[in-house]
Write an enzyme that holds these catalytic residues in place. Structure first.
Site, PDB file in Angstrom:
ATOM      1  N   HIS A  49      -0.965  -8.010  -5.349  1.00 46.88           N
ATOM      2  CA  HIS A  49      -0.347  -6.885  -4.654  1.00 46.88           C
ATOM      3  C   HIS A  49       0.990  -6.567  -5.322  1.00 46.88           C
ATOM      4  O   HIS A  49       1.971  -7.290  -5.111  1.00 46.88           O
ATOM      5  CB  HIS A  49      -0.154  -7.292  -3.186  1.00 46.88           C
ATOM      6  CG  HIS A  49       0.134  -6.145  -2.285  1.00 46.88           C
ATOM      7  ND1 HIS A  49      -0.851  -5.298  -1.834  1.00 46.88           N
ATOM      8  CD2 HIS A  49       1.296  -5.676  -1.773  1.00 46.88           C
ATOM      9  CE1 HIS A  49      -0.307  -4.387  -1.055  1.00 46.88           C
ATOM     10  NE2 HIS A  49       1.000  -4.580  -1.005  1.00 46.88           N
ATOM     11  N   ASP A  74      -6.166  -0.969   0.046  1.00 50.33           N
ATOM     12  CA  ASP A  74      -5.397  -0.896   1.299  1.00 50.33           C
ATOM     13  C   ASP A  74      -6.004   0.096   2.301  1.00 50.33           C
ATOM     14  O   ASP A  74      -6.034   1.301   2.039  1.00 50.33           O
ATOM     15  CB  ASP A  74      -3.948  -0.479   1.021  1.00 50.33           C
ATOM     16  CG  ASP A  74      -3.275  -1.325  -0.058  1.00 50.33           C
ATOM     17  OD1 ASP A  74      -3.945  -1.698  -1.035  1.00 50.33           O
ATOM     18  OD2 ASP A  74      -2.071  -1.596   0.084  1.00 50.33           O
ATOM     19  N   HIS A  97      -1.517  -2.164  -3.501  1.00 44.53           N
ATOM     20  CA  HIS A  97      -0.150  -1.783  -3.119  1.00 44.53           C
ATOM     21  C   HIS A  97       0.244  -0.358  -3.479  1.00 44.53           C
ATOM     22  O   HIS A  97       0.914   0.289  -2.684  1.00 44.53           O
ATOM     23  CB  HIS A  97       0.907  -2.751  -3.684  1.00 44.53           C
ATOM     24  CG  HIS A  97       2.327  -2.341  -3.354  1.00 44.53           C
ATOM     25  ND1 HIS A  97       2.831  -2.379  -2.068  1.00 44.53           N
ATOM     26  CD2 HIS A  97       3.337  -1.862  -4.139  1.00 44.53           C
ATOM     27  CE1 HIS A  97       4.095  -1.971  -2.089  1.00 44.53           C
ATOM     28  NE2 HIS A  97       4.422  -1.639  -3.336  1.00 44.53           N
ATOM     29  N   ASN A 141       3.198  -6.824   1.245  1.00 48.18           N
ATOM     30  CA  ASN A 141       4.503  -6.711   1.900  1.00 48.18           C
ATOM     31  C   ASN A 141       4.445  -6.154   3.319  1.00 48.18           C
ATOM     32  O   ASN A 141       5.254  -6.525   4.167  1.00 48.18           O
ATOM     33  CB  ASN A 141       5.439  -5.843   1.037  1.00 48.18           C
ATOM     34  CG  ASN A 141       4.832  -4.494   0.699  1.00 48.18           C
ATOM     35  OD1 ASN A 141       3.682  -4.409   0.245  1.00 48.18           O
ATOM     36  ND2 ASN A 141       5.575  -3.431   0.903  1.00 48.18           N
ATOM     37  N   HIS A 142       3.493  -5.259   3.612  1.00 47.53           N
ATOM     38  CA  HIS A 142       3.451  -4.652   4.949  1.00 47.53           C
ATOM     39  C   HIS A 142       2.804  -5.530   6.020  1.00 47.53           C
ATOM     40  O   HIS A 142       2.776  -5.146   7.190  1.00 47.53           O
ATOM     41  CB  HIS A 142       2.743  -3.296   4.904  1.00 47.53           C
ATOM     42  CG  HIS A 142       3.614  -2.203   4.375  1.00 47.53           C
ATOM     43  ND1 HIS A 142       4.745  -1.770   5.031  1.00 47.53           N
ATOM     44  CD2 HIS A 142       3.555  -1.486   3.234  1.00 47.53           C
ATOM     45  CE1 HIS A 142       5.326  -0.816   4.329  1.00 47.53           C
ATOM     46  NE2 HIS A 142       4.623  -0.628   3.218  1.00 47.53           N
ATOM     47  N   GLU A 146      -3.174  -4.487   4.847  1.00 52.14           N
ATOM     48  CA  GLU A 146      -1.732  -4.482   5.182  1.00 52.14           C
ATOM     49  C   GLU A 146      -1.269  -3.211   5.871  1.00 52.14           C
ATOM     50  O   GLU A 146      -0.227  -3.205   6.514  1.00 52.14           O
ATOM     51  CB  GLU A 146      -0.880  -4.737   3.933  1.00 52.14           C
ATOM     52  CG  GLU A 146      -0.871  -3.579   2.960  1.00 52.14           C
ATOM     53  CD  GLU A 146       0.381  -3.533   2.083  1.00 52.14           C
ATOM     54  OE1 GLU A 146       1.205  -4.464   2.145  1.00 52.14           O
ATOM     55  OE2 GLU A 146       0.529  -2.550   1.345  1.00 52.14           O
ATOM     56  N   ASN A 147      -2.038  -2.110   5.735  1.00 51.32           N
ATOM     57  CA  ASN A 147      -1.646  -0.842   6.371  1.00 51.32           C
ATOM     58  C   ASN A 147      -2.637  -0.405   7.450  1.00 51.32           C
ATOM     59  O   ASN A 147      -2.629   0.747   7.877  1.00 51.32           O
ATOM     60  CB  ASN A 147      -1.572   0.279   5.321  1.00 51.32           C
ATOM     61  CG  ASN A 147      -0.704  -0.066   4.147  1.00 51.32           C
ATOM     62  OD1 ASN A 147      -1.207  -0.313   3.056  1.00 51.32           O
ATOM     63  ND2 ASN A 147       0.590  -0.113   4.352  1.00 51.32           N
ATOM     64  N   HIS A 151      -1.539   2.295  -3.719  1.00 51.12           N
ATOM     65  CA  HIS A 151      -2.396   3.243  -2.997  1.00 51.12           C
ATOM     66  C   HIS A 151      -2.998   4.296  -3.929  1.00 51.12           C
ATOM     67  O   HIS A 151      -3.635   5.239  -3.463  1.00 51.12           O
ATOM     68  CB  HIS A 151      -1.654   3.931  -1.850  1.00 51.12           C
ATOM     69  CG  HIS A 151      -1.273   2.983  -0.751  1.00 51.12           C
ATOM     70  ND1 HIS A 151      -0.840   3.405   0.482  1.00 51.12           N
ATOM     71  CD2 HIS A 151      -1.264   1.621  -0.710  1.00 51.12           C
ATOM     72  CE1 HIS A 151      -0.576   2.352   1.240  1.00 51.12           C
ATOM     73  NE2 HIS A 151      -0.822   1.256   0.526  1.00 51.12           N
TER      74      HIS A 151
END
Ligand SMILES: [Fe+2]
Ligand SMILES: [Fe+2]
Length: 260
Positions: free
Chosen positions: A150, A8, A175, A67-68, A39-40, A177
C-alpha cells in the site's frame, strides 16, 4: 491456484459494484481465493465490523488495508479479534491487528501479507526489511505468498516488486486508487502490478465528490469530503499461481456501471 485481488473498495458505491460484479467474475474466472483492500469501505474512510462482515458475506476471503484502516476507532477491537482483516505489518510495535493471514486453499496454504510504503506516507519501519524478516516465517508455511503493498510512490512499489521477486508469488499495489497498466511477470516468477486501482465512484476525485476537492485546490482551505455519486468502477487483477508459488499469468480486471 487462481486468485482475484480487488483494489480499495470505496464506500457504498464500491461495495455495490463489488456485490454486483462478483458473481459474474466468479463464474467467468472460477477463483479459489478473493482478496480485497477494505481501507475505504466504510463511507470512504476506514472499516467497521459491520462492513467487513458484509464483504466476507460477498465471498471475500481476506481484507487487506492501509493508512485509512484507523479512521473509524470502533475497528480497533475488531482488528484484534478478526484475523482475516489485515493492517500493514510495518507499523510500530504495539499497534493492534494482524498483518499476515494463512488461508487454506484446497491442499495448499496461501499467505496474505499487508505492508505500507514510506515515501509520502509516513515514518513506518522499512517495508523491504520487514518483508525479509517475515519471509523466513512465511516460507516455512507456504510457497504461495501474496503481498498488498500500500504505497503512493510508483518507484517504491516497483523497487519492492523487484526486491521480493522470486520470493513473493504476487505483489499488488494499492492506495492511489488509480489503476496502472503495468501488470506483468517479473524475472523470477512474481506477478506484479503497481496499483490495482479502486472499486468505487469514478466521476469524483479518488472516490470523493469533486467540487470540494477543486475548491481545496483553488483556496488551499480545508474542506469536508464525501463519497461521490454517479458511475462506479471495479478494478483488480486475476492471477494464476502454480504449485511452486510462481505466478504464471496475470490479467487486469475492470468493470463499470451506472449507479446514479
Ligand atoms: Fe485507499
Ligand atoms: Fe491508502
Amino acid at each position: 491456484m487462481r486468485i482475484i485481488v480487488l483494489g480499495d473498495i470505496f464506500g457504498n458505491p464500491g461495495r455495490k459494484i463489488v456485490k454486483d460484479s462478483l458473481p459474474k467474475l466468479r463464474e467467468l474466472h472460477q477463483p479459489d481465493v478473493i482478496i480485497a483492500n477494505g481501507e475505504n469501505a466504510a463511507g470512504g474512510f476506514g472499516l467497521t465490523k459491520k462492513v467487513a462482515e458484509e464483504l466476507f458475506d460477498l465471498g471475500i476471503d481476506v481484507i487487506t488495508s492501509g493508512n485509512h484502516i484507523w479512521d473509524k476507532k470502533e475497528v480497533y477491537p475488531y482488528l484484534q479479534q478478526e484475523q482475516r482483516v489485515l493492517r500493514p505489518a510495518n507499523y510500530p510495535p504495539g499497534v493492534p491487528g494482524s498483518y499476515v493471514h494463512y488461508l487454506p486453499v484446497g491442499t495448499e496454504t496461501l499467505a496474505v501479507l499487508s505492508l505500507t510504503g514510506r515515501v509520502f506516507m509516513g515514518d513506518f519501519d522499512c517495508p523491504f526489511r520487514k518483508f525479509d524478516q517475515l519471509y523466513g516465517e512465511m516460507s516455512q508455511q507456504t510457497r504461495h505468498i501474496v503481498v498488498d503493498f500500500h504505497a503512493e510512490a510508483t518507484s517504491e512499489k516497483i523497487a519492492f516488486g523487484w526486491h521480493v521477486d522470486g520470493r513473493a508469488s504476487l505483489v499488488v499495489g494499492t492506495h492511489t486508487h488509480v489503476a496502472t497498466a503495468d501488470q506483468r511477470l517479473l524475472d523470477r516468477g512474481t506477478g506484479y502490478v503497481t496499483d490495482l486501482g479502486m472499486c468505487g465512484p469514478m466521476d469524483g476525485v479518488l472516490g470523493v465528490e469533486r467540487q470540494p476537492v477543486i475548491q481545496k485546490f483553488l483556496t488551499q482551505l480545508p474542506n469536508r469530503f464525501t463519497v461521490a455519486s454517479g458511475r462506479s468502477q471495479l478494478n483488480g487483477v486475476l492471477a494464476e499461481l502454480d504449485r511452486k508459488g510462481k505466478t504464471t499469468e496475470i490479467f487486469r480486471l475492470s468493470d463499470q456501471e451506472n449507479i446514479v
